[in-house]
Design a protein around this motif. Structure first.
Motif, mmCIF file in Angstrom:
data_model
loop_
_atom_site.group_PDB
_atom_site.id
_atom_site.type_symbol
_atom_site.label_atom_id
_atom_site.label_comp_id
_atom_site.label_asym_id
_atom_site.label_seq_id
_atom_site.Cartn_x
_atom_site.Cartn_y
_atom_site.Cartn_z
ATOM 1 N N UNK A 257 -64.161 15.554 -1.502
ATOM 2 C CA UNK A 257 -63.474 15.454 -2.798
ATOM 3 C C UNK A 257 -62.026 14.994 -2.599
ATOM 4 N N UNK A 258 -61.374 15.499 -1.559
ATOM 5 C CA UNK A 258 -59.988 15.095 -1.303
ATOM 6 C C UNK A 258 -59.924 13.601 -1.002
ATOM 7 N N UNK A 259 -60.914 13.107 -0.250
ATOM 8 C CA UNK A 259 -60.931 11.677 0.081
ATOM 9 C C UNK A 259 -61.103 10.828 -1.179
ATOM 10 N N UNK A 260 -61.995 11.271 -2.083
ATOM 11 C CA UNK A 260 -62.212 10.521 -3.333
ATOM 12 C C UNK A 260 -60.929 10.480 -4.157
ATOM 13 N N UNK A 261 -60.242 11.609 -4.236
ATOM 14 C CA UNK A 261 -58.999 11.675 -5.011
ATOM 15 C C UNK A 261 -57.917 10.830 -4.348
ATOM 16 N N UNK A 262 -57.870 10.877 -3.027
ATOM 17 C CA UNK A 262 -56.851 10.106 -2.300
ATOM 18 C C UNK A 262 -57.014 8.604 -2.567
ATOM 19 N N UNK A 263 -58.263 8.109 -2.557
ATOM 20 C CA UNK A 263 -58.505 6.695 -2.859
ATOM 21 C C UNK A 263 -57.982 6.344 -4.251
ATOM 22 N N UNK A 264 -58.294 7.226 -5.199
ATOM 23 C CA UNK A 264 -57.897 6.986 -6.593
ATOM 24 C C UNK A 264 -56.383 6.972 -6.732
ATOM 25 N N UNK A 265 -55.728 7.952 -6.107
ATOM 26 C CA UNK A 265 -54.267 8.069 -6.207
ATOM 27 C C UNK A 265 -53.589 6.903 -5.496
ATOM 28 N N UNK A 266 -54.157 6.491 -4.365
ATOM 29 C CA UNK A 266 -53.562 5.397 -3.591
ATOM 30 C C UNK A 266 -53.577 4.112 -4.402
ATOM 31 N N UNK A 267 -54.713 3.809 -5.048
ATOM 32 C CA UNK A 267 -54.810 2.574 -5.828
ATOM 33 C C UNK A 267 -53.819 2.591 -6.994
ATOM 34 N N UNK A 268 -53.748 3.733 -7.702
ATOM 35 C CA UNK A 268 -52.833 3.824 -8.845
ATOM 36 C C UNK A 268 -51.380 3.704 -8.393
ATOM 37 N N UNK A 269 -51.038 4.350 -7.286
ATOM 38 C CA UNK A 269 -49.651 4.328 -6.801
ATOM 39 C C UNK A 269 -49.269 2.936 -6.328
ATOM 40 N N UNK A 270 -50.174 2.276 -5.596
ATOM 41 C CA UNK A 270 -49.919 0.925 -5.098
ATOM 42 C C UNK A 270 -49.629 -0.031 -6.243
ATOM 43 N N UNK A 271 -50.495 0.034 -7.274
ATOM 44 C CA UNK A 271 -50.321 -0.861 -8.424
ATOM 45 C C UNK A 271 -48.957 -0.667 -9.077
ATOM 46 N N UNK A 272 -48.480 0.583 -9.064
ATOM 47 C CA UNK A 272 -47.218 0.891 -9.734
ATOM 48 C C UNK A 272 -46.017 0.721 -8.808
ATOM 49 N N UNK A 273 -46.271 0.373 -7.540
ATOM 50 C CA UNK A 273 -45.175 0.225 -6.590
ATOM 51 C C UNK A 273 -44.501 1.540 -6.247
ATOM 52 N N UNK A 274 -45.266 2.620 -6.316
ATOM 53 C CA UNK A 274 -44.699 3.943 -6.024
ATOM 54 C C UNK A 274 -45.177 4.442 -4.660
ATOM 55 N N UNK A 275 -44.552 5.530 -4.206
ATOM 56 C CA UNK A 275 -44.893 6.108 -2.896
ATOM 57 C C UNK A 275 -46.351 6.560 -2.872
ATOM 58 N N UNK A 276 -46.925 6.520 -1.676
ATOM 59 C CA UNK A 276 -48.327 6.924 -1.506
ATOM 60 C C UNK A 276 -48.490 8.414 -1.829
ATOM 61 N N UNK A 277 -49.711 8.828 -2.239
ATOM 62 C CA UNK A 277 -49.932 10.240 -2.588
ATOM 63 C C UNK A 277 -49.687 11.162 -1.397
ATOM 64 N N UNK A 278 -49.290 12.385 -1.687
ATOM 65 C CA UNK A 278 -49.161 13.373 -0.622
ATOM 66 C C UNK A 278 -50.117 14.529 -0.878
ATOM 67 N N UNK A 279 -50.474 15.199 0.212
ATOM 68 C CA UNK A 279 -51.338 16.373 0.097
ATOM 69 C C UNK A 279 -50.464 17.616 0.009
ATOM 70 N N UNK A 280 -50.834 18.521 -0.896
ATOM 71 C CA UNK A 280 -50.077 19.757 -1.054
ATOM 72 C C UNK A 280 -51.018 20.856 -1.529
ATOM 73 N N UNK A 281 -50.519 22.090 -1.512
ATOM 74 C CA UNK A 281 -51.338 23.207 -1.981
ATOM 75 C C UNK A 281 -50.793 23.695 -3.316
#
Ligand SMILES: [Zn+2]
Length: 435
Positions: free
Chosen positions: A354-378
């Motif tokens: 599930x984390x991998x699926x979310x990471x892919x989604x967040x990475x694509x959205x962040x890249x498109x917006x020119x923002x920093x890559x997603x980070x993992x947190x608790x």
């Protein structure tokens, strides 16, 4: 759309849905729900199952129906908005809660529900049909401020045996949760009631972080790896009430002196160490009762609560042992000290797939917006996803909270970041619903 059953085809569909998330539509939807209980200071007061909450629930039902969703509920009043899939398989679930603290913000919970409905709107706009159904849920009473405990809807959904106990919870005005719930179910008598639980393929909850980590890192999207363990205790210290002026210190049986000594030992277990990060032991002694609570009487009875949290359950074992030892030791200076653990949760670790699926989604959205890559947190806070994790593969996405503030009218998140979160959710949900 052409459907092939390969990960690259799923990713392409997910990307299409992500690109159909609409910032203006999401903002309008957030503003419309915030009017239910909206306050002059920008906050929202919409405690669970109040008249305002019932009106908000009706608003959500109409919004979902306008999107073509089938609406259902269950014995705990949770609302489900379903977009059918090509096959009648267990759905992919997303959503959060629409209730607030007595004074809360516009986004805590509401954002997760409305971003879920925005995902449905994006799927409609993209003309995408998914293999699995998608359901958006609005859980009943996540906040737990009017009726305790919190997360009633999600925890009863995964374990319906809890509902009978919840129904007897009483609010400060003497209203039973069961009676308020029955009134809500009557008010939505046009909505079919489905069993609890039902099988779910996966669950993704999008939420504001309610903490300072993402903002400090200037990262718009967080992949939440898990939720801290928690233990709640009540410590009761009994002494002997006596006159404050006439009783020598040497002969006092002062319940407050004992309670303060135990509290000091506890605080020593949790030093303020910035280097500890999210792995630190967090202690809160939040509720105190003192009897007779008089300026000139030695307290005869003091009780206080202890909220202990840590990602590491072993650290909580050590802290609990230290608390119990301190209570035994200080009991000698008083009439009696008892300690009772009245709630606990082990840590939640969301599954790697599930984390991998979310990471892919967040990475694509962040890249498109020119923002920093997603980070993992608790997560330091409880969420409905914590209970869903007992039921199906579950994970969470966080967006930043300005100043880390929540449970406060000043709670806020940048509109662009709210938009990116919804985009990340859309990709994740669409991809999971293709599988
Ligand atoms: Zn929340």
């Amino acid at each position: 759309m052409n459907f092939t059953d390969s990960p690259s085809a799923h990713a392409e569909i997910a990307g299409t849905v992500q690109d159909h998330v609409d910032a203006a539509r999401l903002a309008a939807s957030l503003a419309a729900l915030a009017r239910f209980g909206g306050r002059d200071d920008g906050g929202v007061s919409r405690e669970t199952l109040t008249d305002i909450d019932l009106a908000a629930r009706r608003h959500l039902i109409e919004q979902a129906r306008a999107l073509g969703c089938e609406v259902s509920t269950d014995d705990c009043g949770n609302l489900f908005f379903r977009r059918p899939g090509r096959e009648d398989l267990p759905p992919v679930l997303t959503g959060s809660h629409a209730d607030t603290q007595p004074v809360g913000g516009k986004y805590d919970g509401a954002y997760g529900v409305l971003a879920g409905l925005e995902v449905i709107a994006a799927l409609n706009a993209a003309g995408v049909e998914t293999r699995r159904p998608i359901e958006v849920v609005s859980w009943t009473n996540e906040e737990g401020s009017r009726f305790g405990p919190g997360a009633m809807g999600s925890s009863a959904f995964v374990d319906p045996g809890r509902l009978a106990i919840y129904r007897d919870a009483v609010d400060p005005a003497g209203v039973r949760f069961g009676d308020a719930l029955d009134a809500a179910l009557t008010a939505s008598a046009d909505v079919p009631r489905l069993p609890m639980p039902r099988p779910m393929a996966a669950c993704v909850e999008l939420h504001i972080e309610q903490g300072p980590v993402l903002e400090a890192a200037n990262v718009p999207l967080g992949v939440v790896t898990g939720i801290q363990a928690v233990r709640w205790f009540r410590v009761d210290c009994a002494g002997t009430m006596a006159h404050a002026g006439t009783t020598p210190m040497a002969v006092r049986r002062d319940a407050m002196a004992v309670a303060v000594a135990i509290a000091q030992e506890l605080y020593a277990l949790a030093p303020r160490d910035a280097a500890a990060g999210s792995n630190e032991l967090r202690l809160t002694l939040g509720r105190w009762t003192v009897a007779p609570n008089s300026v000139n009487t030695i307290p005869g009875h003091v009780s206080f609560t202890v909220d202990m949290r840590c990602l590491d359950d072993a650290a909580l074992d050590r802290a609990e042992a230290a608390l119990r030892a301190a209570c035994v030791r200080h009991a000698q200076a008083s009439d009696a000290v008892t300690v009772e653990r009245f709630f606990h949760r082990t840590p939640t670790h969301f599954p790697g797939t599930m984390l991998d699926a979310i990471e892919r989604a967040c990475t694509r959205a962040s890249e498109q917006a020119g923002r920093a890559m997603p980070m993992r947190l608790t997560s330091g806070a409880f969420h409905d996803a914590m209970y869903l994790a007992d039921h199906c593969p579950t994970a969470m996405i966080f967006v930043p909270s300005k100043g880390g503030i929540s449970h406060n009218a000043a709670e806020d998140t940048d509109a662009t970041e709210l938009f990116l979160g919804a985009k990340a959710l859309a990709y994740t949900v669409a991809e999971l619903a293709c599988r």
